[in-house]
Design an enzyme around this catalytic site. Structure first.
Site, short mmCIF file in Angstrom:
data_model
loop_
_atom_site.label_atom_id
_atom_site.label_comp_id
_atom_site.label_asym_id
_atom_site.label_seq_id
_atom_site.Cartn_x
_atom_site.Cartn_y
_atom_site.Cartn_z
N SER A 123 0.86 -1.20 0.00
CA SER A 123 0.00 0.00 0.00
C SER A 123 0.89 1.24 0.00
O SER A 123 2.03 1.19 0.47
CB SER A 123 -0.86 0.02 1.27
OG SER A 123 -1.60 1.20 1.35
N TYR A 133 -2.36 0.32 10.82
CA TYR A 133 -2.49 -0.29 9.48
C TYR A 133 -1.23 0.00 8.69
O TYR A 133 -0.62 -0.90 8.09
CB TYR A 133 -3.72 0.28 8.76
CG TYR A 133 -3.81 -0.13 7.29
CD1 TYR A 133 -4.28 -1.39 6.94
CD2 TYR A 133 -3.42 0.74 6.27
CE1 TYR A 133 -4.37 -1.77 5.60
CE2 TYR A 133 -3.49 0.37 4.94
CZ TYR A 133 -3.97 -0.88 4.61
OH TYR A 133 -4.04 -1.26 3.27
N1 LIG Z 1 -8.71 -0.76 -1.06
C1 LIG Z 1 -7.71 0.07 -0.82
O1 LIG Z 1 -7.88 1.30 -0.78
C2 LIG Z 1 -6.33 -0.47 -0.65
C3 LIG Z 1 -5.25 0.42 -0.79
C4 LIG Z 1 -3.95 -0.08 -0.65
C5 LIG Z 1 -3.75 -1.42 -0.36
N2 LIG Z 1 -4.83 -2.25 -0.22
C6 LIG Z 1 -4.56 -3.65 0.11
O2 LIG Z 1 -5.11 -4.46 -0.90
C7 LIG Z 1 -5.36 -5.76 -0.36
C8 LIG Z 1 -6.74 -6.20 -0.76
O3 LIG Z 1 -7.71 -5.38 -0.14
P1 LIG Z 1 -9.08 -4.96 -0.84
O4 LIG Z 1 -9.11 -3.49 -0.89
O5 LIG Z 1 -9.32 -5.74 -2.06
O6 LIG Z 1 -10.10 -5.35 0.34
P2 LIG Z 1 -11.31 -6.39 0.41
O7 LIG Z 1 -12.23 -6.22 -0.74
O8 LIG Z 1 -11.85 -6.26 1.77
O9 LIG Z 1 -10.58 -7.79 0.26
C9 LIG Z 1 -9.75 -8.28 1.27
C10 LIG Z 1 -9.52 -9.74 1.04
O10 LIG Z 1 -8.64 -10.23 2.05
C11 LIG Z 1 -9.18 -11.40 2.60
N3 LIG Z 1 -8.77 -11.59 3.99
C12 LIG Z 1 -8.85 -10.71 5.02
N4 LIG Z 1 -8.40 -11.27 6.15
C13 LIG Z 1 -8.02 -12.54 5.81
C14 LIG Z 1 -7.48 -13.60 6.54
N5 LIG Z 1 -7.22 -13.52 7.85
N6 LIG Z 1 -7.21 -14.76 5.89
C15 LIG Z 1 -7.47 -14.88 4.55
N7 LIG Z 1 -7.97 -13.89 3.81
C16 LIG Z 1 -8.26 -12.74 4.44
C17 LIG Z 1 -10.68 -11.25 2.49
O11 LIG Z 1 -11.27 -12.53 2.42
P3 LIG Z 1 -12.14 -13.21 3.58
O12 LIG Z 1 -12.76 -12.13 4.39
O13 LIG Z 1 -13.09 -14.05 2.80
O14 LIG Z 1 -11.15 -14.03 4.34
C18 LIG Z 1 -10.80 -10.55 1.14
O15 LIG Z 1 -10.85 -11.48 0.10
C19 LIG Z 1 -5.15 -5.63 1.15
O16 LIG Z 1 -3.89 -6.15 1.49
C20 LIG Z 1 -5.18 -4.14 1.39
O17 LIG Z 1 -4.44 -3.77 2.53
C21 LIG Z 1 -6.11 -1.81 -0.36
#
Ligand SMILES: NC(=O)c1ccc[n+]([C@@H]2O[C@H](COP(=O)([O-])OP(=O)(O)OC[C@H]3O[C@@H](n4cnc5c(N)ncnc54)[C@H](OP(=O)(O)O)[C@@H]3O)[C@@H](O)[C@H]2O)c1
Length: 235
Positions: A123, A133
């Protein structure tokens, strides 16, 4: 084309990545606690739990002994700072966003051969300090950069991806940033950039690319950044 493992496959960036890899002809195995309909196969896995990761990896490696691409994408938010976030949340965000990547890599390491790729979805928050975070993402960034060095002699490339604001279920962004709302992007763009980064053998990328100066400013002038942000927080 080979087998791609994607953690956090049930939602957001992970689900978009599953679709993009499948469109490219990869066979995609998704890991998450909930189902991952965009993957070819799904294994239930809690990445913060070493036993759960080891069990899921053992089941997958029995079917797919060679992995072409491993994506550490699973992550959770933790909005707030060190003075106000609940201690349990600090623990779980570290265990998921940082240690989860380490456990998943270690569990699949033996199946990664020359020419394979590890992708760590970190991120912009991993480069600019802002609470628990961000601290977990800083640790994940250090893991990813370290791994790039450690795996280079084995011909395994490591791509660090630093997305900015992306609209997903876990990280709803639109409507939170006022005038800056227009900088929020959608998961398919991040997936497309990741595929591009893998194809071009990139080592580190920001999505979109213009977030990069924020990381430079934090690295080059940390005292000034702390002073200015502290003054704003005080006001
Ligand atoms: N969205 C943003 O603005 C943003 C910006 C920078 C970086 N990111 C990063 O991008 C990545 C994906 O996030 P996203 O935005 O796509 O969010 P999201 O839609 O909430 O997806 C998060 C995914 O992580 C999985 N997850 C969470 N905890 C878990 C665990 N303990 N074990 C296995 N799977 C787990 C969830 O699956 P389950 O709940 O089914 O387990 C879900 O599939 C993350 O690492 C986040 O920090 C996001």
């Amino acid at each position: 084309m080979g087998v791609a493992i994607v953690t956090g496959a049930s939602s957001g960036i992970g689900a978009a990545l599953c679709r993009a890899f499948r469109n490219q002809g990869h066979f995609v195995v998704g890991l998450s606690r909930r189902d991952a309909p965009d993957a070819d196969e799904h294994e239930v896995c809690d990445v913060s739990d070493r036993a759960s990761v080891a069990a899921a990896a053992a089941r997958i490696l029995e079917r797919h002994p060679q992995i072409a691409i491993l994506v550490n994408n699973a992550g959770i938010p933790a909005r707030g700072g060190f003075t106000d976030i609940d201690e349990d949340r600090i623990e779980v965000v570290t265990a998921t966003n940082y240690l989860g990547s380490v456990w998943v890599f270690r569990a699949f390491e033996a199946a990664l051969g020359r020419g394979s790729h590890v992708v760590n979805v970190v991120s912009v928050a991993g480069t600019v300090a802002a609470g628990p975070y961000s601290a977990a993402k800083h640790a994940q960034l250090a893991f990813s950069r370290s791994l790039a060095v450690e795996l280079a002699p084995r011909g395994i490339s490591v791509l660090t991806v630093n997305p900015g604001y992306v609209e997903t279920d876990g990280f709803p962004q639109r409507g939170r940033h006022g005038l800056f709302d227009r900088i929020v992007v959608d998961p398919p763009l991040v997936a497309e950039k990741i595929l591009e980064g893998i194809a071009k053998e990139k080592r580190e990328m920001f999505v979109p690319g213009w977030y990069r100066p924020a990381a430079w400013i934090q690295a080059l002038a940390p005292a000034t950044v702390a002073r200015l942000r502290g003054r704003r927080a005080h006001a």
